[in-house]
Design a protein around this motif. Structure first.
Motif, mmCIF file in Angstrom:
data_model
loop_
_atom_site.group_PDB
_atom_site.id
_atom_site.type_symbol
_atom_site.label_atom_id
_atom_site.label_comp_id
_atom_site.label_asym_id
_atom_site.label_seq_id
_atom_site.Cartn_x
_atom_site.Cartn_y
_atom_site.Cartn_z
ATOM 1 N N ASP A 76 5.767 6.263 0.566
ATOM 2 C CA ASP A 76 4.815 6.846 -0.216
ATOM 3 C C ASP A 76 3.534 6.284 -0.278
ATOM 4 O O ASP A 76 2.581 6.689 0.161
ATOM 5 C CB ASP A 76 5.229 6.721 -1.619
ATOM 6 C CG ASP A 76 6.318 7.466 -2.001
ATOM 7 O OD1 ASP A 76 6.840 8.534 -1.387
ATOM 8 O OD2 ASP A 76 7.197 7.000 -2.992
ATOM 9 N N ARG A 79 1.709 6.365 3.140
ATOM 10 C CA ARG A 79 1.138 7.801 3.496
ATOM 11 C C ARG A 79 -0.404 7.664 2.642
ATOM 12 O O ARG A 79 -1.230 8.009 3.280
ATOM 13 C CB ARG A 79 1.907 8.976 2.671
ATOM 14 C CG ARG A 79 1.483 10.310 3.064
ATOM 15 C CD ARG A 79 2.575 11.308 2.301
ATOM 16 N NE ARG A 79 3.717 11.149 2.578
ATOM 17 C CZ ARG A 79 4.726 10.784 1.857
ATOM 18 N NH1 ARG A 79 4.331 11.168 0.478
ATOM 19 N NH2 ARG A 79 5.979 10.418 2.063
ATOM 20 N N ARG A 80 -0.515 6.943 1.564
ATOM 21 C CA ARG A 80 -1.647 6.740 0.792
ATOM 22 C C ARG A 80 -2.501 5.801 1.715
ATOM 23 O O ARG A 80 -3.779 6.094 1.800
ATOM 24 C CB ARG A 80 -1.396 5.993 -0.492
ATOM 25 C CG ARG A 80 -2.772 5.997 -1.447
ATOM 26 C CD ARG A 80 -3.376 7.135 -2.072
ATOM 27 N NE ARG A 80 -4.605 6.980 -2.483
ATOM 28 C CZ ARG A 80 -5.748 7.222 -1.960
ATOM 29 N NH1 ARG A 80 -5.859 8.012 -0.929
ATOM 30 N NH2 ARG A 80 -6.745 7.050 -2.646
ATOM 31 N N ARG A 82 -2.727 5.759 4.934
ATOM 32 C CA ARG A 82 -3.376 6.186 5.843
ATOM 33 C C ARG A 82 -4.477 7.334 5.702
ATOM 34 O O ARG A 82 -5.161 7.657 6.545
ATOM 35 C CB ARG A 82 -2.140 6.896 6.923
ATOM 36 C CG ARG A 82 -1.371 5.846 7.788
ATOM 37 C CD ARG A 82 -0.104 6.463 8.422
ATOM 38 N NE ARG A 82 0.895 6.891 8.046
ATOM 39 C CZ ARG A 82 1.531 7.731 8.232
ATOM 40 N NH1 ARG A 82 1.120 8.755 9.198
ATOM 41 N NH2 ARG A 82 2.544 8.391 7.493
ATOM 42 N N GLU A 83 -4.043 7.817 4.414
ATOM 43 C CA GLU A 83 -5.223 8.715 3.818
ATOM 44 C C GLU A 83 -6.433 7.732 3.602
ATOM 45 O O GLU A 83 -7.690 8.383 4.118
ATOM 46 C CB GLU A 83 -4.967 9.225 2.477
ATOM 47 C CG GLU A 83 -3.968 10.216 2.774
ATOM 48 C CD GLU A 83 -3.290 10.648 1.253
ATOM 49 O OE1 GLU A 83 -2.389 11.578 1.189
ATOM 50 O OE2 GLU A 83 -3.904 10.275 0.249
#
Lengths: 546, 130
Positions: A76, A79-80, A82-83
């Protein structure tokens, strides 16, 4: 150099600096100078740096808007991350969950209800692989907010990066690693203070020798203030802790100039606007003076106090939470006028829950409005010379010096010893609890108004904010992940790595980092490494003071 | 009769500013306060509450784990045949208050609760039988 006038030195550095824009003017077109003041006064970028550590301050580069993130499993949070990188971010700041901060595995009975809740859960190198999957660790800097298991997290990070083909020397980032404030304020301690300081020493020595781009300690007043201290106590305790780490490194054979430039600071931005600005100004002046005169640092970079700021979580209210946007904006402005190098702004919903995506975005927008709309970044130390701010700056310094004198007394001339004895004798804890109580008294007598809490209550009934809800689903997922690792790893390798760690922990002369990196590679879990060291070091039990 | 209160931190949450301030407020109100320190388990709190023969247990919870841990403290007390009421203070979203009460928590104090509110609630929890 000694004889060069402050103005001349400033002028030379300012003229050599690259600027963000060719000229700086007010909204109405009035051209403004980079700094104001008498020609024989103090200048930014010149000792003792009261007015800032760079000659051109934000004219060259705005502060770093570093927002702290982490939740759920490593997947999780990856993912954050990489954003953030896709949106142009060049720095990651990792928040760990409470079990990880205390060096407990996710399947430990004490971890129940806390896994992935306040940050990401890290149990082994397997989680670190997922945390940084598809992220080039040589191209970004990584900040890790962790203390008791800081050496373990550094070992996991180095082992994972090397597995991914990035040499440790190329890794840039910061480890919070400030264990003293854990005993004083944040209370996420595991080992007794002296044993913990040995681990800090090992990380300082290891990074000094092998990781030239790494900041070994982020000396943190933030938590001291959140725990209830006054501004002057935050200032004094934090700088005293910084001095203690320098003395610790000196004991390990490092020179002040090898270590000081790798220490950074982390302060609170509370709601008393001018007092906060005075605190940052005093912090720079005190650090510079002590480093030069007391610790005899020769490198100018050792004299320059760099700091990160976070707005005060404790100033936020659950009542009428939108009001927190105004509080945070004022606090953030104090950080900027005080010359911070980086800033985290809290979200308006943080008195209720972890930030929702919308609230986190508004918090970042607050910084962008200050940076790009207000023009406050055009002039260095714009409040320097204000009789009020200068007097408060002097008073902050005076109060801090008087607390330093007490600590030096307690430590028989050693700040390191003074800080450790101050913890053992509950001196810090008592100071902080007493200040917190006095603030509460003032609030309860109605001398201190908090809007929406003890006055101006209209609108308190409505509570329509969308809050981030964290379920127990992540906890179950993480425990399954950990079970897989325990099953597939080589048990003999785990046993050997733990034996080596226990043996080396028992010899205070040995640097534990190589044994920890070895254990990380063998997929020994964070909880196992901590337990192995606790078997040698013991565990700290605080005697609470009320 | 002096009201006796055990204030406790359960689990891993190290935020102890609130609990220390509240402990002093209760003392100022004439109550006897026992604080057993950080990192307690639901069982250790129940055992201490019974041993110390307190009238009320106050839990301070700021990490978001209240829905998991507060009911366990109530349960640990009931398993030991104790009816000592449990109150919770800290960061508790209003939607959780009803669920905590359903799980046996006697009162919940959010951020900004006044001294009078806390002292008043504890006093009335202790006195109705008399």
């Amino acid at each position: 150099m000694e004889s060069e006038r402050a103005y001349d030195r400033w002028r030379r550095d300012y003229d050599a600096a690259k600027l963000r824009r060719p000229s700086f003017a007010t909204m109405s077109g009035i051209e403004v100078d980079p700094v104001y003041g008498p020609p024989d006064g103090e200048f930014p970028g010149v000792y003792p740096y009261t007015r800032g550590i760079h000659a051109s301050m934000y004219r060259t580069r705005l502060w770093t808007m570093r927002m702290f993130a982490g939740f759920g499993t490593a997947v999780d949070t990856n993912r954050r991350f990489r954003e953030i990188i896709a949106a142009g971010g060049t720095g990651l700041s990792t928040a760990f969950d409470m079990p990880t901060l205390l060096g407990l595995d996710s399947d430990d009975p004490m971890s129940l209800g806390e896994v992935g809740r306040c940050g990401v859960a890290i149990d082994s190198i397997d989680d670190v692989r997922d945390l940084f999957r598809d992220i080039d660790l040589s191209a970004i800097t990584t900040s890790m907010t962790i203390n008791s298991p800081a050496a373990i997290m550094l070992a996991l990070f180095v082992a994972q990066a090397e597995e991914a083909g990035v040499a440790r020397a190329r890794l840039g980032g910061t480890l919070q690693n400030d264990i003293l404030k854990e005993y004083q304020a944040q209370k996420e301690f595991v080992f007794p203070p002296r044993q913990s300081m040995r681990l800090v020493r090992d990380t300082i020595a290891f990074t000094a020798a092998e990781m030239p781009k790494w900041n070994s300690v982020s000396v943190s007043g933030y938590h001291i203030r959140e725990a209830g201290s006054t501004a002057a106590e935050e200032l004094a305790f934090t700088l005293a802790n910084g001095f203690a780490y320098l003395e610790l490194a000196r004991e390990a054979g490092l020179s002040v100039d090898e270590v000081a430039p790798r220490l950074s600071f982390f302060f609170n931005a509370h709601i008393d606007f001018f007092e906060e600005i005075a605190k940052y100004r005093a912090a720079r002046r005190i650090w510079a003076t002590w480093l030069r005169n007391h610790y005899r640092a020769a490198d100018e970079r050792s004299w320059q106090l760099r700091f990160h700021t976070q707005t005060a979580g404790v100033s936020l209210t659950a009542q009428q939470p939108e009001n927190n946007l105004a509080r945070t904006a004022i606090e953030a402005l104090a950080g900027v006028l005080g010359g911070t190098q980086s800033l985290h702004t809290n979200s308006m919903d943080e008195a209720l829950a972890l930030p929702s995506e919308k609230a986190a975005r508004l918090a970042l927008r607050t910084q962008q409005i200050i940076a790009h709309e207000t023009n406050v970044a055009n002039v260095a130390d714009p409040l320097g010379g204000s009789w009020y701010v200068e007097a408060l700056t002097d008073e902050m310094e005076r109060q801090a010096e008087s607390l330093f004198a007490e600590l030096m007394d307690m430590g028989d001339g050693s700040m390191l010893e003074g800080c450790i004895r101050g913890i053992e004798q509950n001196w810090f804890q008592h100071h902080i609890a007493e200040s917190a109580y006095q603030l509460e008294r003032a609030f309860n007598r109605g001398e201190r108004i908090i809007v929406g809490v003890n006055d101006f209550l209209d609108g308190n009934e409505a509570e329509d904010l969308e809050l981030l809800r964290i379920t127990n689903e992540d906890e179950r997922k993480q425990i399954t992940r950990l079970a897989t690792v325990r099953q597939r790893r080589d048990d003999d390798a785990v046993r050997r790595a733990r034996e080596r760690l226990a043996t080396e922990a028992a010899d205070p002369e040995v640097n534990l980092m190589p044994a920890l990196i070895d254990a990380a590679r063998a997929e020994v879990t964070v909880g196992e490494m901590m337990a192995t060291m606790a078997g040698v070091f013991g565990r700290y039990v605080e005697v609470p003071v009320l | 009769m002096t009201v006796r209160v055990l204030v406790a931190k359960v689990g891993l949450d190290g935020h102890d500013r609130g609990i220390k301030v509240v402990a002093r407020i209760l003392r100022d109100a004439g109550m006897e306060v026992v604080y057993t320190g950080l990192f307690q388990t639901p069982e250790s709190v129940a055992v201490a509450a019974i041993q110390e023969d307190v009238d009320v247990v106050g839990l301070s919870m700021l990490s978001g784990a209240h829905m998991t841990l507060a009911p366990l403290v109530v349960e640990a007390l009931r398993q030991r045949d104790s009816s000592i009421p449990v109150v919770v203070g800290g960061i508790v979203p209003s939607n959780d208050v009803a669920d905590l009460k359903a799980a046996g928590v006697a009162a919940v104090f959010g951020p900004g609760a006044s001294d009078e509110e806390i002292v008043g609630a504890i006093t009335s929890l202790v006195s109705p039988a008399e």
